[in-house]
Design a protein around this motif. Structure first.
Motif, mmCIF file in Angstrom:
data_model
loop_
_atom_site.group_PDB
_atom_site.id
_atom_site.type_symbol
_atom_site.label_atom_id
_atom_site.label_comp_id
_atom_site.label_asym_id
_atom_site.label_seq_id
_atom_site.Cartn_x
_atom_site.Cartn_y
_atom_site.Cartn_z
ATOM 1 N N UNK A 106 0.814 -1.206 0.000
ATOM 2 C CA UNK A 106 0.000 0.000 0.000
ATOM 3 C C UNK A 106 0.847 1.255 0.000
ATOM 4 N N UNK A 107 2.027 1.137 0.603
ATOM 5 C CA UNK A 107 2.864 2.330 0.693
ATOM 6 C C UNK A 107 3.562 2.634 -0.646
ATOM 7 N N UNK A 108 3.603 1.603 -1.546
ATOM 8 C CA UNK A 108 4.215 1.836 -2.871
ATOM 9 C C UNK A 108 3.084 2.083 -3.850
ATOM 10 N N UNK A 109 3.183 3.150 -4.633
ATOM 11 C CA UNK A 109 2.073 3.413 -5.547
ATOM 12 C C UNK A 109 2.148 2.472 -6.738
ATOM 13 N N UNK A 110 1.005 2.281 -7.338
ATOM 14 C CA UNK A 110 0.920 1.389 -8.488
ATOM 15 C C UNK A 110 1.788 1.915 -9.626
ATOM 16 N N UNK A 111 1.813 3.200 -9.728
ATOM 17 C CA UNK A 111 2.604 3.856 -10.772
ATOM 18 C C UNK A 111 4.076 3.480 -10.648
ATOM 19 N N UNK A 165 8.816 0.320 -12.261
ATOM 20 C CA UNK A 165 9.825 -0.670 -11.896
ATOM 21 C C UNK A 165 9.760 -1.875 -12.834
ATOM 22 N N UNK A 166 8.516 -2.344 -13.087
ATOM 23 C CA UNK A 166 8.345 -3.502 -13.968
ATOM 24 C C UNK A 166 8.857 -3.195 -15.377
ATOM 25 N N UNK A 167 8.538 -1.992 -15.851
ATOM 26 C CA UNK A 167 8.966 -1.612 -17.205
ATOM 27 C C UNK A 167 10.491 -1.608 -17.300
#
Lengths: 439, 468
Positions: free
Chosen positions: A19-24, A29-31
């Motif tokens: 929750x503390x890390x935004x989805x964005x 990071x994934x990209x």
């Protein structure tokens, strides 16, 4: 619930952290991660191609050089004089090049003994024996296979130990290797362990038969002795299968005995191992005639084939019965076998065709085999025979073929045959409107 | 009402993210598995016994069945390649399925065939056979001329006439490598359990040079569409099928090149003529039948035997092909839905069937709807442009990664494209593939689903470029 509660607590913890890390941020990071993987793949593909290109260019060059060097040394008998010319670190490119050249020489039977000698002197045999002790199955089977190709007889005891492995691939490779090297103790070990090899290790029968056959005719007495002593069903079938490949006269008495076995598959396999020799034609022929009346179709099938091979006139009567067999494979085999017996089979063909005129499959089978085996051309030439019976029977058979529309070769002969008189006769058969009583 | 719509759209967005994550994890697992399996297979291959089996009398005979319909310009090359196979005992049965062009006469003239009268035993029901042709100098070749009944019907006809315990189906526009059959059969001979079906790799022939029925030079095609398909085939065969095979979930063996145990196929009634994807239907049916009867068997995909085949070079034909494949996939999965998540069917039921259903079959729907809904969500302000662009970027890049991984797999394994320019182009097209081509494919597959739902299930003929 008690068991699950720590798991649930852990999930809350992870969920809380996420929750503390935004989805964005997560997507970014994934990209970046995927981009780095793509770049890694690009680099890996390019580097690998460069490296492999270098390696194989060097390997090819070394192979050519060593092949020439080894041939010259082998021709002059100086191979063993200077081994330092062939010294190489195991698994290096040089090592691989020499190994490939030596294996190629063995494959092509060039300087076989010299190549083998070098395998030992340069340490390849010892290296591969050590590799056999590795845990990796592929390293093991590669080493075993190479020792087999090198015909490293001194490695046979170690490979024999591998026959007891739990791994089917290891056992298969060991069987193949021992057979390839032609090791007598290897042969005995395989035969002793055959039930386990086929049962527990599940090595296929075809692999065993193909491999054992490599021992060749000299091993036939060993196969026969073993088969006589340990008469297990699957073992016997396998050994008969090997004898069927080797087709040895020495095995014939044993094979003839097996023709009387109570198991039909053994009888059928024994028939495959029969060799049609003139001196036993009579006694063998009578036995095979008996088997042509067997209760199992595959025994009858093999019997028909053997009778055809023997061209045994004494079998004509039973072949007539086989033309009416319930199994079409047997009918076909009988028809094919009869076509090999030449004009002696005319009477049988004619009688069967006439008495089964309503069974198109029987009649069709016979006519099909007559066409396929080109026996139809024998019938055409018989129209000019000096023997009246042969002429008459041939004509009757041709008439029957015509009446059930098996006349493609007739048309072909009329169009492009050599003999004008025969052409004329065939044209008459083609144009005759005859009541044959066949639909 | 609007709140409900918003909830639905948001919910669908979350579903798309979840679904997308799920299939990417699945593909990643398959990729990782394929890497390991191919490496190990290559190490085994180096000392494989298939060269010995080439000359062994114990190697079982095979019937090579070549169904033909209107292939007059390529069929002779295919037959020439089949006649050069390095295999001890085999027969070639060409089944002319009522061709309306000059295929029959071309074959008769090129192979100097004559009519022969043979008994035809319709163990499997087929359309009537008109004639048989053969050449006495080529006793292992037979041509059957029959009335048109479709590919499945033609193959059943070939099975009826086959004398061998195994048959191999080959497409009329394909070129088999000389050792393809023996490589397949080696696995059958060495299998500890009856191997009733096996298939090899199909590679794209377009661009390569064929002489006397043999691929003498491998090259890339000059046009884009076949290049995309090369990358796609590499992904499908070296990555997808290898991985699924390791997980004992081989449900598809390409009809272009597959080997079957004849008795097993006859036991299940042969190819189903009503099915559009008769190759997949046959394999799934074999699984269904043998597992239901608890018989020991294996169906394998083998990555080293190769068959080269031509692929469509224009969008219209490619679209037809993909629609047909997807329609066939749906038909087969639904016809055998009782196997889905059924532990009685082992890995096939618990992984293979669900994989094909949720990943292969449904993905075009989710993808097409996903693009629409995500764009819609952006325009109505439900999601930010940031999120939309990031998600789309990730989706495209992951697709690029998978395609590049397939090219990399090819590079480290069989490396059939030797030149540097080949590697550059393949890598480039692995990137470009995700910018339009994959989306187009999804759209065609989506059309296939629509066709199924609208009961439009007829076979769409696909014309491919003649590679000579």
């Amino acid at each position: 619930m008690y068991i699950l509660s720590p798991v649930i607590r852990l999930l809350y913890l992870i969920g809380g952290k996420l929750n503390t890390i935004s989805l964005r941020t997560f997507l970014v990071f994934l990209i970046l991660f995927v981009i780095s993987l793509i770049l890694l793949l690009l680099c890996a593909a390019v580097i690998r191609r460069i490296w492999k290109g270098w390696k194989y260019t060097k390997l090819d060059r070394l192979r050519i050089n060593y092949a020439e060097l080894l041939r010259k040394s082998a021709d002059s008998g100086t191979v063993s004089d200077d081994l330092s010319a062939y010294a190489a670190r195991p698994k290096s490119v040089r090592w691989q090049a020499i190994e490939d050249v030596l294996l190629a020489m063995i494959d092509r039977n060039e300087y076989f003994e010299r190549a083998r000698e070098l395998f030992f002197m340069l340490g390849y045999a010892a290296f591969n024996e050590r590799q056999m002790g590795k845990k990796d199955i592929i390293e093991k089977i590669t080493a075993i296979t190479k020792l087999g190709k090198m015909a490293s007889l001194s490695s046979a005891p170690k490979i024999i130990e591998m026959l007891d492995s739990e791994n089917g691939e290891v056992v298969t490779s060991s069987v193949k290797a021992l057979c390839q090297m032609g090791s007598p103790e290897g042969l005995q070990s395989i035969l002793d362990r055959l039930p386990a090899i086929m049962g527990k290790a599940n090595v296929s029968q075809k692999v065993i038969e193909t491999s054992l056959a490599k021992f060749g005719p000299p091993a036939v007495p060993v196969f026969v002795e073993h088969a006589k002593k340990y008469a297990g069903r699957s073992l016997l079938i396998t050994l008969l299968g090997v004898l069927a490949i080797l087709k040895s006269r020495e095995a014939l008495p044993f094979v003839l005995e097996c023709l009387n076995h109570e198991d039909p598959e053994i009888r059928a396999t024994a028939l495959k191992a029969v060799i049609p020799t003139q001196d036993i034609k009579g006694s063998l022929g009578n036995k095979v005639v008996e088997l042509a009346g067997d209760s199992e179709w595959y025994v009858r099938l093999n019997a028909a084939k053997v009778l055809g091979m023997l061209s045994y006139i004494g079998g004509l009567g039973v072949m007539g019965k086989l033309l009416l067999d319930s199994n079409w494979h047997v009918r076909n085999a009988a028809a094919t076998a009869l076509t090999r017996m030449g004009n002696a089979s005319l009477g049988i063909f004619l009688e069967t065709l006439k008495s089964n005129k309503n069974d198109l499959y029987v009649v069709g089978n016979i006519c099909e085999e007559i066409e396929k085996s080109l026996f139809v051309f024998t019938l055409f030439h018989n129209l000019k025979s000096d023997d009246e019976t042969v002429r008459k029977q041939s004509r009757e058979i041709l008439n029957i073929m015509r009446s059930i529309h098996f006349y493609a070769p007739f048309v072909e002969y009329v169009r492009s045959g050599e003999d004008e008189w025969i052409k004329n006769e065939i044209s008459q058969i083609l144009s005759a409107k005859q009541e044959m009583g066949l639909s | 009402m609007i709140a409900w719509i918003v909830w639905l759209v948001l919910g669908f967005n979350y579903f798309v993210v979840f679904y997308y994550g799920f299939i990417n994890i699945t593909y990643s697992v398959l990729l990782a598995v394929s890497l390991i399996v191919i490496f190990r297979h290559l190490r085994r291959l180096k000392y494989s016994s298939h060269k010995e089996y080439r000359v062994s009398p114990k190697t079982p005979p095979i019937s090579v069945l070549i169904p033909v319909f209107n292939e007059e310009s390529v069929i002779v090359d295919t037959i020439k390649s089949a006649l050069r196979l390095e295999y001890p005992y085999y027969e070639i049965i060409i089944i002319n399925d009522g061709s309306t062009d000059g295929t029959l006469q071309t074959l008769i003239d090129a192979l100097e065939l004559k009519k022969i009268d043979l008994v035809y035993r319709p163990v499997l029901k087929t359309m009537p056979v008109r004639n048989f042709y053969y050449n006495p100098k080529m006793p292992n070749l037979l041509l059957i001329d029959k009335e048109n009944g479709g590919k499945a019907d033609a193959l059943n006809c070939g099975i009826n006439k086959s004398d061998s315990p195994y048959f191999c189906s080959v497409d009329a526009d394909s070129v088999l490598e000389r050792d393809a059959l023996i490589r397949l059969m080696s696995n059958v001979m060495e299998s500890d359990v009856p191997l009733i079906a096996s298939g090899g790799v199909v590679r794209v022939l377009n661009g390569s040079r064929v002489e006397k029925g043999r691929v003498v030079e491998v090259d890339l095609p000059k046009t884009n569409l076949p290049l995309f398909q090369i990358v796609e085939y590499l992904r499908a065969f070296l990555f997808g099928r290898v991985g699924l095979d390791f997980l004992r979930s081989t449900l598809i063996l390409s009809g272009t090149f597959a080997l079957f145990n004849k008795a097993a196929v006859i036991e299940i009634g042969g190819y189903k003529t009503k099915s559009i994807a008769e190759d997949m239907e046959l394999v799934v049916n074999l699984h269904n039948h043998f597992m239901r009867d608890k018989k020991k068997y294996k169906i394998r995909f083998i990555s080293d035997p190769v068959c080269w085949t031509a692929v469509p070079e224009n969008l219209k034909m490619l679209a037809r092909q993909r629609r047909r494949w997807h329609l066939g996939l749906i038909q087969t999965l639904l016809a055998h839905r009782s196997m889905m998540f059924n532990p009685r069917y082992g890995a096939v039921g618990m992984f293979g069937m669900p994989y094909y259903f949720f990943v292969e079959m449904l993905s075009p729907v989710i993808e097409v709807l996903g693009y629409c809904v995500v764009l819609l969500s952006y325009f109505v302000g439900l999601i930010s442009v940031d999120f939309m662009l990031l998600f789309l970027t990730f989706a495209v890049l992951f697709g690029v990664f998978l395609s590049m991984a397939s090219v990399f797999l090819e590079e480290i394994s069989f490396k059939r494209y030797p030149r540097w320019s080949h590697l550059v182009w393949l890598l480039a097209f692995a990137i470009f593939e995700s910018f339009g081509y994959r989306q187009l494919n999804s759209f065609w597959r989506f059309q296939g689903i629509l066709k199924y739902m609208l009961h439009d299930r007829k076979w769409e003929a696909v014309m491919k470029k003649r590679v000579a």
